[in-house]
Design an enzyme around this catalytic site. Structure first.
Site, PDB file in Angstrom:
ATOM      1  N   GLU A 176      65.557  56.942   8.824  1.00 13.47           N
ATOM      2  CA  GLU A 176      64.890  57.564   7.804  1.00 13.47           C
ATOM      3  C   GLU A 176      65.457  58.825   7.534  1.00 13.47           C
ATOM      4  O   GLU A 176      64.526  59.781   7.849  1.00 13.47           O
ATOM      5  CB  GLU A 176      63.401  57.365   7.785  1.00 13.47           C
ATOM      6  CG  GLU A 176      62.891  57.658   6.319  1.00 13.47           C
ATOM      7  CD  GLU A 176      61.407  57.821   6.557  1.00 13.47           C
ATOM      8  OE1 GLU A 176      60.575  58.113   5.508  1.00 13.47           O
ATOM      9  OE2 GLU A 176      60.632  57.683   7.815  1.00 13.47           O
ATOM     10  N   LYS A 213      65.871  53.365   6.008  1.00  9.44           N
ATOM     11  CA  LYS A 213      64.587  53.749   4.942  1.00  9.44           C
ATOM     12  C   LYS A 213      65.059  55.035   4.300  1.00  9.44           C
ATOM     13  O   LYS A 213      65.260  56.025   4.852  1.00  9.44           O
ATOM     14  CB  LYS A 213      63.371  54.013   5.949  1.00  9.44           C
ATOM     15  CG  LYS A 213      62.221  54.016   4.840  1.00  9.44           C
ATOM     16  CD  LYS A 213      60.915  54.189   5.900  1.00  9.44           C
ATOM     17  CE  LYS A 213      59.602  54.449   4.687  1.00  9.44           C
ATOM     18  NZ  LYS A 213      58.451  54.428   5.315  1.00  9.44           N
TER      19      LYS A 213
END
Length: 295
Positions: A176, A213
């Site tokens: 992420e 992400k």
């Protein structure tokens, strides 16, 4: 690795619920939920309060595998139970929802326009515990504030180095590298980041699998090609501070990109609601996020 869970994450319809607020963000999450800081006196009280909140969400009839593929947990949540079952087991066995674990220890100070993750000296021990707790995958977050090529390269390299260790431990890493949606040069940051992700993916062993992400991109469909990479199980999106309605509208313009929302998922939920009101509010959110995720 649980092959049934892997197939669900790879091909299933739905989104990932982010229930992983950690020590620093927990008071804010509780306050949004209507639990004031003066209602608990120490960290144990705080974590008990937030586990009660998360348990209420997970046990709700609205928290259904028809809409929700996976859920990201905080370490303290992984170590607690729901109805006398470890949280991860409850998610999978009772709800059919794949359990993930947040493993990063927070963000370092900003340098070169980014915040890399703080060192994780105890990562291997945490990963071993996660495997024992039947966690499927992990999540770790960095933040990009400026279109600084060197800084973004550092973010990507750190994320993928940890990601390879996580995969070697038998878990699927969610990488992420968040791009700050308020950044003045956000679109350029996304361009540089994508180049770095492609570079890192090309260096992975053919067997390695990851998830990504990412912030909902400025340009619709910008991450579509990443979804086709054989290393990538799924690309999910954080809400990034957008209100739920706007996050859903932006997400729906990106086919194949699915939600992994935290604040946007819990929007409108309150400690003082009756169970019926709580379930109705969560049901509306779940169905709206699901609809945006399957476009």
């Amino acid at each position: 690795m649980n092959e049934q869970q892997l197939e669900r994450m790879r091909t299933g319809k739905g989104f990932v619920a982010a229930l992983d607020q950690s020590g620093g963000s927990t008071p804010k999450a509780l306050l949004q939920y209507g639990v004031a800081e003066d209602s608990y006196t120490d960290d144990e009280g705080m974590f008990t309060a937030v586990h009660t909140m998360r348990t209420r969400i997970i046990q709700s009839a609205a928290f259904d595998s028809k809409f929700i593929l996976g859920a990201i947990l905080f370490e303290n949540t992984m170590d607690r139970e729901i109805e006398s079952k470890p949280t991860a087991d409850y998610l999978w066995e009772e709800k059919g929802v794949v359990p993930f674990l947040k493993v990063d220890q927070g963000l370092d100070v900003q340098e070169n326009g980014v915040q890399v993750m703080k060192p994780m000296p105890n990562l291997d021990r945490l990963l071993a515990r996660a495997v024992d707790k039947r966690i499927f995958g992990t999540k770790m977050r960095s933040v990009i504030h400026e279109a600084n090529t060197e800084g973004i390269k550092q973010v990507a390299e750190q994320q993928f180095e940890y990601g390879k260790r996580i995969f070697a431990a038998g878990l699927i890493p969610i990488i992420e590298p968040e791009v700050n949606i308020l950044s003045e040069d956000r679109e350029e940051s996304e361009r540089i980041l994508k180049e770095e992700i492609v570079r890192q993916l090309a260096k992975l062993h053919p067997d390695v699998r990851i998830m990504l992400k990412l912030s909902i991109p400025s340009v619709d469909g910008f991450y579509s090609d990443l979804m086709q990479d054989p290393h990538v199980v799924r690309v999910v999106a954080l809400s990034g501070g957008y209100p739920q309605k706007e996050a859903n509208e932006r997400l729906a313009r990106n086919p194949g990109l699915i939600a992994s929302f935290s604040r946007a998922l819990a929007e409108g939920l309150s400690f003082g609601q009756t169970e019926a009101d709580f379930d109705r509010t969560l049901q509306r959110s779940v169905e709206a996020i699901y609809a945006a995720s399957i476009t």
